[in-house]
Scaffold this motif. Structure first.
Motif, short mmCIF file in Angstrom:
data_model
loop_
_atom_site.label_atom_id
_atom_site.label_comp_id
_atom_site.label_asym_id
_atom_site.label_seq_id
_atom_site.Cartn_x
_atom_site.Cartn_y
_atom_site.Cartn_z
N UNK A 1 0.72 -1.32 0.05
CA UNK A 1 -0.14 0.07 -0.19
C UNK A 1 1.00 1.46 0.07
N UNK A 2 0.56 2.46 -0.57
CA UNK A 2 1.30 3.68 -0.92
C UNK A 2 0.35 4.82 -0.45
N UNK A 3 0.89 5.85 0.12
CA UNK A 3 0.31 6.99 0.42
C UNK A 3 0.78 7.90 -0.95
N UNK A 4 -0.16 8.70 -1.40
CA UNK A 4 -0.05 9.91 -2.09
C UNK A 4 0.23 11.04 -1.50
N UNK A 5 1.03 12.09 -1.78
CA UNK A 5 1.07 13.31 -1.20
C UNK A 5 1.49 14.32 -2.26
N UNK A 6 1.26 15.67 -2.20
CA UNK A 6 1.64 16.60 -3.05
C UNK A 6 3.00 17.10 -2.60
N UNK A 7 3.95 17.32 -3.33
CA UNK A 7 5.07 17.71 -3.08
C UNK A 7 5.05 19.36 -2.69
N UNK A 8 5.64 19.89 -1.94
CA UNK A 8 5.69 21.10 -1.38
C UNK A 8 7.01 21.74 -1.25
N UNK A 9 7.22 22.93 -1.46
CA UNK A 9 8.37 23.71 -1.39
C UNK A 9 8.29 24.97 -0.49
N UNK A 10 9.17 25.20 0.63
CA UNK A 10 9.05 26.12 1.48
C UNK A 10 10.17 27.11 1.15
N UNK A 11 10.01 28.43 1.11
CA UNK A 11 10.94 29.47 0.70
C UNK A 11 10.71 30.62 1.63
N UNK A 12 11.77 31.19 1.77
CA UNK A 12 11.77 32.45 2.64
C UNK A 12 11.49 33.61 1.75
N UNK A 13 10.69 34.65 1.78
CA UNK A 13 10.51 35.71 1.02
C UNK A 13 11.47 36.82 1.07
N UNK A 14 11.44 37.95 0.32
CA UNK A 14 12.58 38.91 0.57
C UNK A 14 12.04 39.58 1.92
N UNK A 15 10.84 39.73 2.28
CA UNK A 15 10.57 40.19 3.44
C UNK A 15 10.70 39.32 4.86
N UNK A 16 11.10 38.16 4.52
CA UNK A 16 11.52 37.35 5.69
C UNK A 16 10.37 36.42 6.14
N UNK A 17 9.41 36.41 5.34
CA UNK A 17 8.26 35.76 5.60
C UNK A 17 8.51 34.05 5.04
N UNK A 18 7.95 33.19 5.59
CA UNK A 18 7.87 31.83 5.10
C UNK A 18 6.81 31.66 4.10
N UNK A 19 6.94 30.85 2.90
CA UNK A 19 5.83 30.72 2.20
C UNK A 19 6.01 29.18 1.76
N UNK A 20 4.83 28.60 1.66
CA UNK A 20 4.85 27.08 1.08
C UNK A 20 3.96 27.00 -0.02
N UNK A 21 4.38 26.38 -0.97
CA UNK A 21 3.77 26.15 -2.12
C UNK A 21 3.87 24.93 -2.90
N UNK A 22 2.86 24.43 -3.65
CA UNK A 22 2.84 23.29 -4.26
C UNK A 22 3.93 23.30 -5.43
N UNK A 23 4.59 22.24 -5.65
CA UNK A 23 5.65 22.10 -6.96
C UNK A 23 5.57 20.86 -7.61
N UNK A 24 5.77 20.85 -8.99
CA UNK A 24 5.42 19.76 -9.89
C UNK A 24 4.03 19.54 -10.26
N UNK A 25 3.93 18.66 -11.25
CA UNK A 25 2.44 18.47 -11.80
C UNK A 25 1.98 17.17 -11.24
N UNK A 26 2.82 16.16 -10.62
CA UNK A 26 2.32 15.11 -10.37
C UNK A 26 2.48 14.89 -8.78
#
Length: 131
Positions: A63-88
């Motif tokens: 059995x497998x689990x599917x997950x959406x790959x995510x990327x966490x980056x620090x913006x120029x203002x110093x905030x942390x932003x997380x977003x989806x990456x990839x199409x699969x």
């Protein structure tokens, strides 16, 4: 008059008969083998949401689990932003701890491990995964 004892079909024979549209007493070893091969082939398939060209078929994967790959980056203002990456969607093998987390989520009884698992590196949606 002698009574003839007819053996009861096994639970496997009843299931095979149900799936193939037969009576349980008509099921042969060939029917069982064919159905088990079909089930094994279905388990070997890579989920549709994943990149099927990059992931090979593997009947022993389990059995497998599917997950959406995510990327966490620090913006120029110093905030942390997380977003989806990839199409699969990504795929990881499900272990006993994942199973316990999913059961706890279904019961709506959060435990510390289930809460910490949603930290942002993945969002699991195994309950909607179709193999």
């Amino acid at each position: 008059m002698m009574a003839v004892k007819v053996p009861m079909p096994s639970a496997l024979d009843v299931e095979v008969a149900k799936r193939l549209g037969l009576r349980p007493d008509q099921v042969t070893r060939d029917h069982r083998d064919r159905l088990l091969c079909q089930l094994q082939d279905r388990l070997a398939q890579v989920p549709v949401a994943c990149d099927r060209e990059q992931i090979t078929r593997a009947p022993a994967r389990g059995p497998v689990l599917l997950f959406q790959p995510r990327e966490t980056v620090i913006t120029e203002a110093g905030n942390v932003r997380t977003r989806d990456v990839g199409q699969f969607a990504g795929m990881m093998v499900q272990d006993a701890f994942h199973k316990a987390e999913l059961q706890a989520a279904r019961r709506k009884q959060p435990d510390r491990r289930a809460i910490s698992a949603t930290c942002g590196w993945c969002i699991c949606f195994a309950s909607t995964a179709r193999l």
